[in-house]
Design a protein around this motif. Structure first.
Motif, short mmCIF file in Angstrom:
data_model
loop_
_atom_site.label_atom_id
_atom_site.label_comp_id
_atom_site.label_asym_id
_atom_site.label_seq_id
_atom_site.Cartn_x
_atom_site.Cartn_y
_atom_site.Cartn_z
N ASP A 9 0.82 -1.22 0.00
CA ASP A 9 0.00 0.00 0.00
C ASP A 9 0.85 1.26 0.00
N GLU A 10 1.91 1.27 0.78
CA GLU A 10 2.78 2.45 0.84
C GLU A 10 3.55 2.62 -0.47
N TYR A 11 4.01 1.52 -1.05
CA TYR A 11 4.66 1.60 -2.36
C TYR A 11 3.69 2.16 -3.41
N ALA A 12 2.45 1.69 -3.38
CA ALA A 12 1.44 2.16 -4.35
C ALA A 12 1.17 3.65 -4.17
N LYS A 13 1.14 4.13 -2.94
CA LYS A 13 0.94 5.57 -2.70
C LYS A 13 2.12 6.38 -3.23
N CYS A 14 3.33 5.87 -3.05
CA CYS A 14 4.51 6.56 -3.58
C CYS A 14 4.48 6.57 -5.10
N ARG A 15 4.06 5.46 -5.69
CA ARG A 15 3.95 5.41 -7.15
C ARG A 15 2.93 6.42 -7.64
N ASP A 16 1.82 6.56 -6.94
CA ASP A 16 0.80 7.54 -7.31
C ASP A 16 1.39 8.95 -7.27
N LEU A 17 2.15 9.25 -6.25
CA LEU A 17 2.82 10.56 -6.17
C LEU A 17 3.80 10.75 -7.31
N LEU A 18 4.55 9.72 -7.62
CA LEU A 18 5.54 9.80 -8.70
C LEU A 18 4.90 10.17 -10.02
N TYR A 19 3.79 9.51 -10.34
CA TYR A 19 3.15 9.74 -11.63
C TYR A 19 2.23 10.96 -11.64
N SER A 20 1.96 11.51 -10.47
CA SER A 20 1.12 12.71 -10.44
C SER A 20 1.93 13.98 -10.68
N ASP A 21 3.26 13.88 -10.59
CA ASP A 21 4.13 15.04 -10.78
C ASP A 21 5.34 14.60 -11.61
N SER A 22 5.32 14.90 -12.90
CA SER A 22 6.39 14.45 -13.80
C SER A 22 7.75 15.00 -13.41
N MET A 23 7.78 16.10 -12.69
CA MET A 23 9.06 16.66 -12.25
C MET A 23 9.77 15.73 -11.26
N LEU A 24 9.02 14.94 -10.52
CA LEU A 24 9.64 14.02 -9.57
C LEU A 24 10.55 13.02 -10.29
N ILE A 25 10.15 12.62 -11.48
CA ILE A 25 10.97 11.66 -12.23
C ILE A 25 12.28 12.31 -12.65
N THR A 26 12.22 13.51 -13.21
CA THR A 26 13.44 14.16 -13.69
C THR A 26 14.35 14.58 -12.54
N GLU A 27 13.80 14.82 -11.37
CA GLU A 27 14.60 15.26 -10.23
C GLU A 27 15.21 14.12 -9.43
N CYS A 28 14.83 12.88 -9.73
CA CYS A 28 15.35 11.73 -8.98
C CYS A 28 16.86 11.62 -9.16
N THR A 29 17.54 11.35 -8.07
CA THR A 29 18.98 11.14 -8.11
C THR A 29 19.26 9.67 -7.84
N GLY A 30 20.44 9.24 -8.20
CA GLY A 30 20.84 7.87 -7.88
C GLY A 30 20.30 6.81 -8.83
N ILE A 31 19.66 7.23 -9.92
CA ILE A 31 19.22 6.26 -10.93
C ILE A 31 19.73 6.73 -12.29
N SER A 32 19.81 5.81 -13.22
CA SER A 32 20.34 6.14 -14.54
C SER A 32 19.36 6.99 -15.33
N ASN A 33 19.89 7.71 -16.29
CA ASN A 33 19.04 8.48 -17.19
C ASN A 33 18.14 7.57 -18.01
N ASP A 34 18.64 6.37 -18.34
CA ASP A 34 17.82 5.40 -19.08
C ASP A 34 16.58 5.02 -18.27
#
Length: 160
Positions: free
Chosen positions: A32-57
Motif C-alpha cells: 500500500d505504501e509503495y502504491a501511494k509513492c507510485r501515485d505521487l511519482l506519476y502525479s508530478d512528472s518533475m519528480l521523475i526528472t529530479e530523482c537522483t541515484g538512478i540512470s538516465n535510461d
C-alpha cells in the motif's frame, strides 16, 4: 511470462530507489505504501526528472510509462494482455517476479504501471485490484479488441 531474474533485479533496485526518494528517503513499507509513492511519482512528472541515484535510461523509461487503470485480460502464451482504460490501447507486458494471474482474476480492472524497460514492457508489480470483474459482453468486446489490435499491429509489445 516473467522477465529474467537479472532484469527483474535491476528494475526493482532502480524502482525501489525512486520510490524511496519520493517517500522522503524512507523505504516504503508494504504494498500500500509503495502504491501511494507510485501515485505521487506519476502525479508530478518533475519528480521523475529530479530523482537522483538512478540512470538516465531508467528516468526515460519512467517518463514513458503508462500508469492508471487497466483491464487485465489474461495470460497468453508469451505475455500478459492489458487494455489501458483511458486510451483503450492494448499492451503485451511481462511480469517481474510473481505471475500476474496469481494476483488478479482474468478480465478485471486494476491499477498499475506498464514501463518500457530494456526493449520490453514490464508491469511494475504494484497491482491495486479495483475488485471489478467484467461481464460477458464486455469480456467479448475486450477479447475481440485485443485480437484486432494484434492482427493490425497495434498491440504494443516493446518500447513505446
Amino acid at each position: 511470462m516473467l522477465v529474467s531474474s537479472a532484469i527483474a533485479n535491476d528494475f526493482l533496485a532502480s524502482y525501489k530507489a525512486v520510490l524511496t526518494e519520493v517517500n522522503g528517503g524512507k523505504l516504503p513499507k508494504g504494498v500500500d505504501e509503495y502504491a501511494k509513492c507510485r501515485d505521487l511519482l506519476y502525479s508530478d512528472s518533475m519528480l521523475i526528472t529530479e530523482c537522483t541515484g538512478i540512470s538516465n535510461d531508467f528516468k526515460e523509461a519512467l517518463s514513458k510509462s503508462v500508469y492508471g487503470q487497466f483491464i487485465y485480460l489474461k495470460k497468453y502464451k508469451n505475455w500478459y494482455a492489458f487494455q489501458h482504460v483511458e486510451t483503450t490501447q492494448y499492451f503485451a507486458a511481462l511480469g517481474l517476479t510473481s505471475p500476474i494471474e496469481e494476483m488478479v482474476e482474468d478480465f478485471s480492472i486494476i491499477e498499475t504501471a506498464l514501463i518500457p524497460y530494456r526493449g520490453l514492457i514490464v508491469c511494475d508489480g504494484l497491482i491495486v485490484n479495483e475488485n471489478i470483474l467484467l461481464g460477458k459482453n464486455m469480456i467479448k468486446n475486450c477479447r475481440d479488441g485485443y485480437f484486432q489490435s494484434k492482427r493490425s499491429g497495434d498491440l504494443i509489445r516493446g518500447q513505446f
